[in-house]
Design an enzyme around this catalytic site. Structure first.
Site, PDB file in Angstrom:
ATOM      1  N   TRP A  99       0.744  -1.360  -0.009  1.00 36.08           N
ATOM      2  CA  TRP A  99       0.266  -0.071  -0.096  1.00 36.08           C
ATOM      3  C   TRP A  99       0.870   1.303  -0.144  1.00 36.08           C
ATOM      4  O   TRP A  99       0.574   2.154  -0.669  1.00 36.08           O
ATOM      5  CB  TRP A  99      -0.927   0.005   1.200  1.00 36.08           C
ATOM      6  N   ASP A 166      -1.467   6.793   6.235  1.00 35.55           N
ATOM      7  CA  ASP A 166      -2.594   5.991   5.819  1.00 35.55           C
ATOM      8  C   ASP A 166      -2.552   5.036   7.209  1.00 35.55           C
ATOM      9  O   ASP A 166      -1.752   4.317   7.464  1.00 35.55           O
ATOM     10  CB  ASP A 166      -2.098   5.158   4.652  1.00 35.55           C
ATOM     11  N   LYS A 190     -11.465  -1.745   7.639  1.00 35.18           N
ATOM     12  CA  LYS A 190     -10.776  -2.557   8.479  1.00 35.18           C
ATOM     13  C   LYS A 190     -11.064  -2.424   9.961  1.00 35.18           C
ATOM     14  O   LYS A 190     -11.248  -3.416  10.773  1.00 35.18           O
ATOM     15  CB  LYS A 190      -9.371  -2.217   8.295  1.00 35.18           C
TER      16      LYS A 190
END
Ligand SMILES: *Cc1c(COP(=O)(O)O)cnc(C)c1O
Length: 355
Positions: A99, A166, A190
Site C-alpha cells: 500500500w 495511511d 478494517k
C-alpha cells in the site's frame, strides 16, 4: 458452528454494530423508511454525520483547527488525493509495503518524490528506522500498519516535517498525537465500518495551497466546506461507522482498544513462538498488533494446507496469508475477541499434538 472472523478487510465488526445498523436499515428512527432510502439531506441524517464526526474528534483527541470528512473512493483514492492537495514541490515517502508503494507511485504524478527508505528488498519484513527526511519536504507519508506483511509503526514518528499517514488498518486501535499530522486517512472497512466510506482528518490551514487546478471532487476544500455533503455521501457505511464509534467509546476509548490489542497479540504471537510447527514472518520489534502473520517452520512446510483445513473445520475464517507472504494471517482488529484468539491458539496446539 461458531465462526471466528480473522478476515483482513472488510473485517469483523462488533455484533451490536451490525444489529443496530440492520435495525435502522429496516426502519430508520421510526420513520417507516429504510436508512437506505432516505435523503442524505433528511433532517434525521445530519445528526448521524455530526455525531460520527464529533466522536472521531473526541476518541482521537483531534485538536482545534482540524476537519474530519467522509469520502468515497477508498484509501486508494487518497493515494492520489493526498499529493494532489498537499504536494507543493517535494514529498517524502517511507516504503514499508504494497500500500505504501502504491501511495508513492501516485505521488510521482504531482511532483518530486523522495523515497526515504524501503524494506522492499526484504519482502517488507521490517520497518526501516535509520533514515533522514529532506528538511524541505512538504510532508512525510507513512503507512502506520502494513496490512499484508504484518508490520506496524505503533508510535508517532519524530520527524522535522509534517506527517501524512495511511491509518486504514490501525486507526482507533491506539492513541495518536494528531497535531503531528497534516492528514490522516483510513478506508473504514478494517477497523471502523463496512466498506464504502473513507475517513480523512485534515489540518485546515494546510488546505488550498496546492499549486495546481484541482477537479472539484478532488479538492479537500470542497468537502470540508460542505461538511461531507457536496454530493451524496455513503449513508449506510457512515451510519455503521457511527455505531462503531459509539461502541469504541463504550469500551473505554482508544486506550482500552490499545490494551486489548496488546492482550490479543500476546496470546497469538506467544503461541507462534512456542509452537514447534510455526514461526513469525517479520522482525519482532515491528510486529503488527492488527495483522498477525505466520508460516510453518521449514521442516513442517508440507503441513500448511492441512493446518488451514484443520483451522477451517474449527470455525476459523480468513486465516490464509496474503499471496505475497503465504502462510497465515490472523487479523485482530478492534472487534476481535480474546475468545477468538484463544480458539485459534487452541487449534494450533491441538494440531501440534498430532505431529
Ligand atoms: C486495505 C488498505 C488499503 C486499500 O483500501 P481501499 O479502501 O480498498 O482502497 C490501503 N492502505 C492500507 C494500509 C490498507 O490496509
Amino acid at each position: 458452528m461458531k465462526k471466528y472472523n480473522f478476515n483482513a478487510g472488510p473485517s469483523m465488526l462488533p455484533r451490536e454494530v451490525i444489529e443496530n445498523t440492520a435495525k435502522q436499515i429496516l426502519d430508520f428512527n421510526g420513520s417507516g423508511l429504510s436508512l437506505m432510502e432516505i435523503s442524505h439531506r433528511a433532517k434525521d441524517f445530519q445528526p448521524v454525520v455530526d455525531e460520527a464526526e464529533a466522536l472521531i474528534k473526541e476518541l482521537l483527541d483531534v485538536p482545534e483547527g482540524y476537519s474530519v470528512i467522509f469520502l468515497g473512493g477508498g484509501a486508494s483514492l487518497q493515494f492520489t488525493q493526498v499529493p494532489a492537495n498537499f504536494l507543493i514541490k517535494k514529498a517524502a515517502y517511507l516504503n514499508t509495503g504494497t500500500w505504501a508503494n502504491k501511495a508513492e507511485k501516485e505521488a510521482k504524478l504531482y511532483g518530486e518524490v523522495v523515497e526515504v527508505a524501503s524494506s522492499k528488498d526484504a519482502n517488507y519484513t521490517f520497518i526501516p528506522k535509520d533514515f533522514s527526511v529532506p528538511a524541505d519536504a512538504d510532508y512525510l507519508h507513512i503507512t502506520t500498519n502494513n496490512t499484508i506483511y504484518g508490520t506496524e509503526i505503533r508510535k508517532d514518528l519524530e520527524v522535522s516535517v509534517p506527517l501524512i499517514a495511511d491509518m486504514s488498518s490501525d486507526i482507533m486501535s491506539r492513541p495518536v498525537d494528531v497535531s503531528k499530522y497534516d492528514c490522516i486517512y483510513a478506508g473504514a472497512q478494517k477497523n471502523m465500518s463496512m466498506a464504502g466510506v473513507t475517513v480523512v482528518i485534515l489540518k485546515n490551514d494546510k488546505l488550498g495551497k496546492a499549486p495546481r487546478e484541482l477537479p472539484t471532487m478532488m479538492n479537500y476544500c470542497t468537502h470540508v466546506e460542505k461538511g461531507s455533503m457536496f454530493n451524496t455521501p455513503p449513508v449506510v457505511p457512515i451510519y455503521s461507522l457511527l455505531e462503531t464509534m459509539r461502541w469504541v467509546k463504550a469500551q473505554g476509548g482508544v486506550e482500552a482498544m490499545d490494551k486489548l490489542a496488546k492482550q490479543r497479540a500476546e496470546i497469538v504471537y506467544g503461541e507462534i513462538d512456542r509452537n514447534k510447527l510455526f514461526k513469525g514472518t517479520v522482525a519482532e520489534e515491528d510486529r503488527s498488533l492488527m495483522n498477525i502473520c505466520f508460516v510453518m517452520n521449514e521442516e513442517y512446510a508440507e503441513l500448511e494446507k492441512p493446518f488451514f483445513e484443520f483451522a477451517t473445520e474449527r470455525g476459523m475464517v480468513g486465516v490464509k496469508g496474503h499471496r505475497s507472504v503465504g502462510g497465515f494471517r490472523a487479523s485482530c482488529y478492534n472487534a476481535q475477541t480474546i475468545e477468538g484468539c484463544n480458539a485459534l491458539v487452541q487449534a494450533m496446539q491441538d494440531f501440534e499434538k498430532k505431529y
